[in-house]
Design a protein around this motif. Sequence first.
Motif, PDB file in Angstrom:
ATOM      1  N   LYS A  22       0.832  -1.198   0.000  1.00 20.92           N
ATOM      2  CA  LYS A  22       0.000   0.000   0.000  1.00 20.92           C
ATOM      3  C   LYS A  22       0.873   1.258   0.000  1.00 20.92           C
ATOM      4  O   LYS A  22       0.608   2.223  -0.723  1.00 20.92           O
ATOM      5  CB  LYS A  22      -0.909  -0.032   1.236  1.00 20.92           C
ATOM      6  N   ARG A  23       1.944   1.253   0.812  1.00 22.49           N
ATOM      7  CA  ARG A  23       2.844   2.393   0.876  1.00 22.49           C
ATOM      8  C   ARG A  23       3.578   2.597  -0.449  1.00 22.49           C
ATOM      9  O   ARG A  23       3.722   3.720  -0.935  1.00 22.49           O
ATOM     10  CB  ARG A  23       3.854   2.205   2.006  1.00 22.49           C
ATOM     11  N   LYS A  58       2.551   1.718  -3.396  1.00 20.93           N
ATOM     12  CA  LYS A  58       1.581   2.201  -4.372  1.00 20.93           C
ATOM     13  C   LYS A  58       1.352   3.699  -4.181  1.00 20.93           C
ATOM     14  O   LYS A  58       1.311   4.457  -5.151  1.00 20.93           O
ATOM     15  CB  LYS A  58       0.268   1.424  -4.213  1.00 20.93           C
ATOM     16  N   ARG A  59       1.266   4.129  -2.929  1.00 23.48           N
ATOM     17  CA  ARG A  59       1.060   5.540  -2.633  1.00 23.48           C
ATOM     18  C   ARG A  59       2.288   6.357  -3.061  1.00 23.48           C
ATOM     19  O   ARG A  59       2.173   7.435  -3.634  1.00 23.48           O
ATOM     20  CB  ARG A  59       0.799   5.726  -1.141  1.00 23.48           C
ATOM     21  N   ASN A  80       2.331   6.820  -6.789  1.00 26.19           N
ATOM     22  CA  ASN A  80       1.361   7.841  -7.206  1.00 26.19           C
ATOM     23  C   ASN A  80       1.925   9.251  -6.977  1.00 26.19           C
ATOM     24  O   ASN A  80       1.796  10.123  -7.842  1.00 26.19           O
ATOM     25  CB  ASN A  80       0.044   7.687  -6.445  1.00 26.19           C
ATOM     26  N   THR A  81       2.542   9.454  -5.844  1.00 30.55           N
ATOM     27  CA  THR A  81       3.089  10.788  -5.564  1.00 30.55           C
ATOM     28  C   THR A  81       4.273  11.099  -6.469  1.00 30.55           C
ATOM     29  O   THR A  81       4.430  12.227  -6.919  1.00 30.55           O
ATOM     30  CB  THR A  81       3.523  10.911  -4.088  1.00 30.55           C
TER      31      THR A  81
END
Length: 162
Positions: free
Chosen positions: A24-25, A27-28, A31-32
């Motif tokens: 999850k981290r 993926k985040r 995105n950033t």
Amino acid sequence: MAEVGELQNAALKRKEKLEAMKAKRLKRDENTSQQNNENDETEKLPRPIFRSYQPMDDNLKENALTKTEPGKVEEKIQDQLEAANVKTVVEDVDLINLAPRKPDWDLKRDVAKRFEKLERRTQRAIAQLIRDRLKGCSDNLLDAVNASDALARADEDVEEND
């Protein structure tokens, strides 16, 4: 034995949770970083500034700093030399402040108030002794007064000699 199996199952569940959190981290973060890349493309890159290098390319010559000539130092030096030549007047200097103090000046300063108290007490004690002597020798009053005057003169002489 059942406990060991339960502990292993709990450890596997923790590992799965950690992996899910990492995914999850990541993926985040992806995105950033994609958003930052898009923003970077729209923003201008900083221009280099050439201080001591003269670029060959005409496009880069715009970024070169112009040569500056050093300022004239002769005037500043002349002003400082003139200021150094000014003669100071000896009358302005207080020679009393330049004289060295005695090594015990601070002790005398700190003890001066106590000495004043002791001096007053000493004078009272001397006066009391004289009164007692006068009361004891009431029949020969004239001799007692003369003796006290002689003691006072002797004390004055000792003070003058010091």
